[in-house]
Design an enzyme around this catalytic site. Structure first.
Site, PDB file in Angstrom:
ATOM      1  N   ASP A 157       0.830  -1.213   0.000  1.00 27.65           N
ATOM      2  CA  ASP A 157       0.000   0.000   0.000  1.00 27.65           C
ATOM      3  C   ASP A 157       0.867   1.267   0.000  1.00 27.65           C
ATOM      4  OD1 ASP A 157      -2.448   1.343   0.052  1.00 27.65           O
ATOM      5  OD2 ASP A 157      -3.277   0.060   1.620  1.00 27.65           O
ATOM      6  N   GLU A 190      -0.958   1.906  -5.053  1.00 24.28           N
ATOM      7  CA  GLU A 190      -0.813   3.359  -4.820  1.00 24.28           C
ATOM      8  C   GLU A 190      -1.954   4.141  -5.458  1.00 24.28           C
ATOM      9  OE1 GLU A 190      -0.593   4.499  -8.058  1.00 24.28           O
ATOM     10  OE2 GLU A 190       0.847   6.055  -7.500  1.00 24.28           O
ATOM     11  N   ASP A 212      -9.913   3.498  -3.861  1.00 20.07           N
ATOM     12  CA  ASP A 212     -10.658   2.347  -3.334  1.00 20.07           C
ATOM     13  C   ASP A 212     -12.071   2.255  -3.891  1.00 20.07           C
ATOM     14  OD1 ASP A 212      -8.433   2.004  -1.806  1.00 20.07           O
ATOM     15  OD2 ASP A 212      -9.490   1.943   0.118  1.00 20.07           O
TER      16      ASP A 212
HETATM   17  C1  GLA Z   1      -6.061   1.160   1.403  1.00 22.06           C
HETATM   18  C2  GLA Z   1      -6.182   0.165   0.258  1.00 22.06           C
HETATM   19  C3  GLA Z   1      -7.301  -0.814   0.566  1.00 22.06           C
HETATM   20  C4  GLA Z   1      -7.000  -1.542   1.866  1.00 22.06           C
HETATM   21  C5  GLA Z   1      -6.806  -0.532   2.988  1.00 22.06           C
HETATM   22  C6  GLA Z   1      -6.303  -1.188   4.266  1.00 22.06           C
HETATM   23  O1  GLA Z   1      -7.177   1.975   1.491  1.00 22.06           O
HETATM   24  O2  GLA Z   1      -6.405   0.812  -0.956  1.00 22.06           O
HETATM   25  O3  GLA Z   1      -7.457  -1.746  -0.486  1.00 22.06           O
HETATM   26  O4  GLA Z   1      -5.868  -2.335   1.707  1.00 22.06           O
HETATM   27  O5  GLA Z   1      -5.875   0.478   2.630  1.00 22.06           O
HETATM   28  O6  GLA Z   1      -6.096  -0.276   5.279  1.00 22.06           O
END
Ligand code: GLA
Length: 397
Positions: A157, A190, A212
């Site tokens: 991440d 990222e 996300d």
């Molecule tokens: C980010 C990632 C998610 C998940 C969360 C975990 O937001 O994009 O897919 O892994 O972190 O904290």
């Protein structure tokens, strides 16, 4: 030692050629031979967030097998954020002893005993997105630890990265994984913020191309979350960066998490298959309705996702809410999605010339959700598509 001028002419050419090759090689080349088709599996985050444990992960591994998902191609069982709590005096990453009482290796062994592969999560910054310890400064130590545990897949991440440069931060972990001696799929997360499709091909096997996903048909969250149609739009134009070993990743599946209708989940799954996207289920696969199970294990749709050509489908027409998307397949046929984003049923048509075929070509149209041929000798295709729905077909000359 002989100097270059004193070598015979043929040797001089060979040596010069070898030097050129070395100069032309990128600093980091990903040659792990993995993810030749988009990775498939299950990940804990979308449904369980920080509520991860040995019991959950092993239960998920059991369900991948008993539900038939393994037979359908799902392979990786991945623990996302929150498995880690600290580092010990030597800097080794420490797992949550209450949630993982037997340690991470025991979970990896269990997953492997089911004929599946095991994945884990960390972060290129100093802390993960849930502020657990990140990998910054511990890249080689962590990679060695993951290899010793039997990790097959690392999602990495991008929280808490401060002033770090994205490409060099990910290249460092890529090198650490390579030197760990174990083949590990490297999944960059990222969020598309520094256009990883432009620099990550030689660093990772897949990279998140968007922020996300959230479990809604249409939504834009201030913190960067995207609904389904927002992600679909963000994927348009990234087609040329996809291919075997290096995939655009529009994020994990929300199919079965309850925020969309089954029609919308069919659209979600169909579009991910058209994109050649990684298919990481993100629901509670231990308790699925027959409809959700049917979506996730549609082998005809999955075959489109896993087509060896690895082409990402592209949008060839947008008439307001009505869209035509096409993906070329290895055998020369096409997968087509007719997408209706409106609130009313609507007829959508496609001409063969939009698919790169001659106008007069005759073809069989096969419906990938009805599992049957719906036309033979056809010279075009049209269907009445449900609101928020798709018609997902192959056109086979
Ligand atoms: C980010 C990632 C998610 C998940 C969360 C975990 O937001 O994009 O897919 O892994 O972190 O904290």
């Amino acid at each position: 030692m002989k100097t270059l001028p004193s070598l015979r002419p043929r040797c001089r050419w060979i040596l010069a050629g070898a030097c050129l090759l070395v100069i032309a090689m990128p600093a980091f080349a990903l040659e792990n031979g993995l993810a030749r088709t988009p990775p498939m599996g299950w990940n804990s985050w979308n449904k369980f967030a920080c509520n991860v444990s040995e019991q959950l992960i092993e239960g998920a591994a059991d369900a991948v097998v008993s539900s038939g998902m393994k037979d359908a191609g799902y392979t990786y069982v991945v623990i996302d954020d929150c498995w880690q709590v600290s580092r010990d005096a030597e800097g080794n990453i420490v797992a949550d002893a209450q949630r993982f009482p037997n340690g991470i290796k025991a979970v990896a062994d269990y997953v492997h005993s089911k004929g599946l592969k095991f994945g884990i999560y960390s972060d290129a910054g100093t802390g993960t997105c849930q502020n657990r310890p990140g990998g910054r400064g511990y890249e080689y130590q962590d990679a060695r630890q993951y290899a010793a545990w039997g990790v097959d897949y690392l999602k990495y991440d991008w929280c808490n990265h401060s002033t770090q440069d994205s490409a060099s931060s990910y290249a460092l972990m890529s090198d650490a994984l390579k030197k760990s001696g174990r083949p590990i799929v490297f999944s960059l997360c990222e969020w598309g913020s520094t256009k990883p499709w432009l620099w990550a091909k030689d660093i990772g096997n897949l990279w998140r191309s968007t922020g996300d996903i959230v479990d809604h048909w249409s939504k834009t969250e201030k913190w960067g979350g995207n609904g389904l149609v927002q992600i679909i739009d963000l994927m348009d134009g990234l087609e040329s960066y996809n291919g075997p070993g290096h995939w655009n990743d529009p994020d994990m599946l929300e199919v079965g998490n309850g925020g969309m209708t089954n029609t919308e989940y069919i659209t979600h799954f169909s579009m991910w298959c058209l994109f050649s996207a990684p298919l990481m289920a993100g629901n509670d696969i231990r308790h699925m309705s027959p409809e959700i199970h049917g979506i996730l294990t549609n082998k005809e749709a999955i075959a489109i996702d896993q087509d060896p050509l690895g082409q990402q489908g592209r949008r060839v027409r947008k008439d307001g809410d009505f869209e035509v998307w096409v993906k070329q397949l290895a055998d020369g046929s096409r997968a087509v999605v007719l997408l209706n984003r409106s609130e009313q049923p609507h007829e959508i048509s496609v001409k063969w010339t939009e698919l790169g075929y001659p106008e007069k070509l005759t073809a069989t149209v096969h419906d990938l959700w009805a599992h049957k041929d719906i036309a033979k000798g056809a010279r075009s295709y049209s269907a009445t598509v449900a609101p928020h729905g798709v018609s997902f077909v192959t056109i086979v000359p």
